[in-house]
Design a protein around this motif. Structure first.
Motif, PDB file in Angstrom:
ATOM      1  N   UNK A   5      60.434  36.327  28.100  1.00 23.89           N
ATOM      2  CA  UNK A   5      61.445  37.076  28.841  1.00 23.89           C
ATOM      3  C   UNK A   5      61.143  37.057  30.336  1.00 23.89           C
ATOM      4  N   UNK A   6      62.184  37.072  31.171  1.00 25.01           N
ATOM      5  CA  UNK A   6      61.962  37.047  32.620  1.00 25.01           C
ATOM      6  C   UNK A   6      61.186  38.278  33.096  1.00 25.01           C
ATOM      7  N   UNK A   7      60.253  38.063  33.998  1.00 23.20           N
ATOM      8  CA  UNK A   7      59.465  39.161  34.545  1.00 23.20           C
ATOM      9  C   UNK A   7      60.289  40.086  35.422  1.00 23.20           C
ATOM     10  N   UNK A   8      61.132  39.517  36.246  1.00 22.44           N
ATOM     11  CA  UNK A   8      61.992  40.303  37.134  1.00 22.44           C
ATOM     12  C   UNK A   8      63.437  39.834  36.929  1.00 22.44           C
ATOM     13  N   UNK A   9      64.172  40.489  36.055  1.00 24.55           N
ATOM     14  CA  UNK A   9      65.519  40.030  35.712  1.00 24.55           C
ATOM     15  C   UNK A   9      66.470  39.873  36.894  1.00 24.55           C
ATOM     16  N   UNK A  10      66.346  40.716  37.898  1.00 29.29           N
ATOM     17  CA  UNK A  10      67.283  40.647  39.028  1.00 29.29           C
ATOM     18  C   UNK A  10      67.077  39.394  39.886  1.00 29.29           C
ATOM     19  N   UNK A  11      65.949  38.707  39.733  1.00 31.97           N
ATOM     20  CA  UNK A  11      65.694  37.477  40.482  1.00 31.97           C
ATOM     21  C   UNK A  11      66.218  36.231  39.785  1.00 31.97           C
ATOM     22  N   UNK A  12      66.784  36.369  38.595  1.00 30.55           N
ATOM     23  CA  UNK A  12      67.230  35.217  37.809  1.00 30.55           C
ATOM     24  C   UNK A  12      68.597  34.732  38.270  1.00 30.55           C
ATOM     25  N   UNK A  13      68.762  33.414  38.307  1.00 28.29           N
ATOM     26  CA  UNK A  13      70.073  32.832  38.616  1.00 28.29           C
ATOM     27  C   UNK A  13      70.929  32.846  37.346  1.00 28.29           C
ATOM     28  N   UNK A  14      72.205  32.571  37.497  1.00 26.74           N
ATOM     29  CA  UNK A  14      73.086  32.495  36.331  1.00 26.74           C
ATOM     30  C   UNK A  14      72.614  31.418  35.358  1.00 26.74           C
ATOM     31  N   UNK A  15      72.142  30.295  35.885  1.00 28.30           N
ATOM     32  CA  UNK A  15      71.669  29.204  35.039  1.00 28.30           C
ATOM     33  C   UNK A  15      70.408  29.620  34.266  1.00 28.30           C
ATOM     34  N   UNK A  16      69.525  30.367  34.912  1.00 28.56           N
ATOM     35  CA  UNK A  16      68.310  30.841  34.235  1.00 28.56           C
ATOM     36  C   UNK A  16      68.663  31.849  33.139  1.00 28.56           C
ATOM     37  N   UNK A  17      69.650  32.718  33.410  1.00 28.33           N
ATOM     38  CA  UNK A  17      70.089  33.669  32.382  1.00 28.33           C
ATOM     39  C   UNK A  17      70.710  32.945  31.206  1.00 28.33           C
ATOM     40  N   UNK A  18      71.522  31.929  31.510  1.00 27.50           N
ATOM     41  CA  UNK A  18      72.132  31.148  30.436  1.00 27.50           C
ATOM     42  C   UNK A  18      71.053  30.522  29.551  1.00 27.50           C
ATOM     43  N   UNK A  19      70.056  29.940  30.170  1.00 25.89           N
ATOM     44  CA  UNK A  19      68.966  29.322  29.405  1.00 25.89           C
ATOM     45  C   UNK A  19      68.219  30.362  28.562  1.00 25.89           C
ATOM     46  N   UNK A  20      67.918  31.510  29.142  1.00 22.99           N
ATOM     47  CA  UNK A  20      67.190  32.550  28.416  1.00 22.99           C
ATOM     48  C   UNK A  20      68.007  33.135  27.270  1.00 22.99           C
ATOM     49  N   UNK A  21      69.273  33.395  27.501  1.00 19.04           N
ATOM     50  CA  UNK A  21      70.095  34.072  26.496  1.00 19.04           C
ATOM     51  C   UNK A  21      70.629  33.160  25.391  1.00 19.04           C
ATOM     52  N   UNK A  22      70.957  31.917  25.727  1.00 19.82           N
ATOM     53  CA  UNK A  22      71.711  31.103  24.786  1.00 19.82           C
ATOM     54  C   UNK A  22      71.038  29.827  24.304  1.00 19.82           C
ATOM     55  N   UNK A  23      70.156  29.250  25.076  1.00 18.55           N
ATOM     56  CA  UNK A  23      69.599  27.955  24.703  1.00 18.55           C
ATOM     57  C   UNK A  23      68.307  28.128  23.908  1.00 18.55           C
ATOM     58  N   UNK A  24      68.322  27.568  22.704  1.00 17.81           N
ATOM     59  CA  UNK A  24      67.167  27.658  21.813  1.00 17.81           C
ATOM     60  C   UNK A  24      66.865  26.286  21.231  1.00 17.81           C
ATOM     61  N   UNK A  25      65.632  26.117  20.815  1.00 18.01           N
ATOM     62  CA  UNK A  25      65.231  24.873  20.160  1.00 18.01           C
ATOM     63  C   UNK A  25      65.886  24.797  18.786  1.00 18.01           C
ATOM     64  N   UNK A  26      66.219  23.595  18.372  1.00 17.73           N
ATOM     65  CA  UNK A  26      66.796  23.387  17.052  1.00 17.73           C
ATOM     66  C   UNK A  26      66.126  22.155  16.435  1.00 17.73           C
ATOM     67  N   UNK A  27      64.822  22.266  16.163  1.00 19.58           N
ATOM     68  CA  UNK A  27      64.085  21.077  15.727  1.00 19.58           C
ATOM     69  C   UNK A  27      64.336  20.723  14.265  1.00 19.58           C
ATOM     70  N   UNK A  28      64.098  19.483  13.975  1.00 12.51           N
ATOM     71  CA  UNK A  28      64.084  19.026  12.592  1.00 12.51           C
ATOM     72  C   UNK A  28      62.611  19.020  12.194  1.00 12.51           C
ATOM     73  N   UNK A  29      62.225  19.961  11.356  1.00 11.47           N
ATOM     74  CA  UNK A  29      60.825  20.096  10.962  1.00 11.47           C
ATOM     75  C   UNK A  29      60.327  21.501  11.260  1.00 11.47           C
ATOM     76  N   UNK A  30      59.032  21.650  11.509  1.00 14.23           N
ATOM     77  CA  UNK A  30      58.460  22.987  11.734  1.00 14.23           C
ATOM     78  C   UNK A  30      59.060  23.686  12.950  1.00 14.23           C
ATOM     79  N   UNK A  31      59.372  24.962  12.768  1.00 10.43           N
ATOM     80  CA  UNK A  31      60.021  25.755  13.813  1.00 10.43           C
ATOM     81  C   UNK A  31      59.424  27.160  13.807  1.00 10.43           C
TER      82      UNK A  31
END
Length: 100
Positions: A28-54
């Motif tokens: 999680x971001x240390x200081x949320x107010x310093x995050x850009x929209x792109x950083x928030x998008x990555x933190x909130x929505x983008x997750x790994x989806x591996x084939x194999x161990x997860x």
């Protein structure tokens, strides 16, 4: 039916006892107010989806109510191990060696 081991209760129970809580070890971001929209998008929505161990986070909803982490193979749906939240990630090479 999936069987999941709760590392807190030390019991292996059916999946219906548990709730999936997303990808484990998301920082999680240390200081949320310093995050850009792109950083928030990555933190909130983008997750790994591996084939194999997860690495996943689970909650023993109908038991102790505590969160824990698990390593699950997304191909076979088999749980390789579970461990308490806050513990370091287990080494994947030693876990996958047991499958061979």
């Amino acid at each position: 039916m999936l069987l999941i081991h709760c590392p807190h209760c030390d019991e292996t129970l059916p999946e219906a006892e548990f709730t999936y809580a997303g990808q484990a070890h998301v920082i999680r971001p240390g200081n949320p107010s310093d995050q850009t929209d792109e950083q928030w998008e990555e933190f909130l929505f983008l997750r790994a989806n591996p084939k194999g161990p997860h690495y996943e986070r689970w909650r023993h909803f109908h038991g102790c109510g505590r969160f824990f982490n698990a390593v699950r193979d997304t191909v076979t749906d088999r749980f390789l191990t579970t461990y308490r939240a806050g513990a370091p990630r287990p080494d994947l090479s030693s876990l996958t060696e047991r499958l061979k």
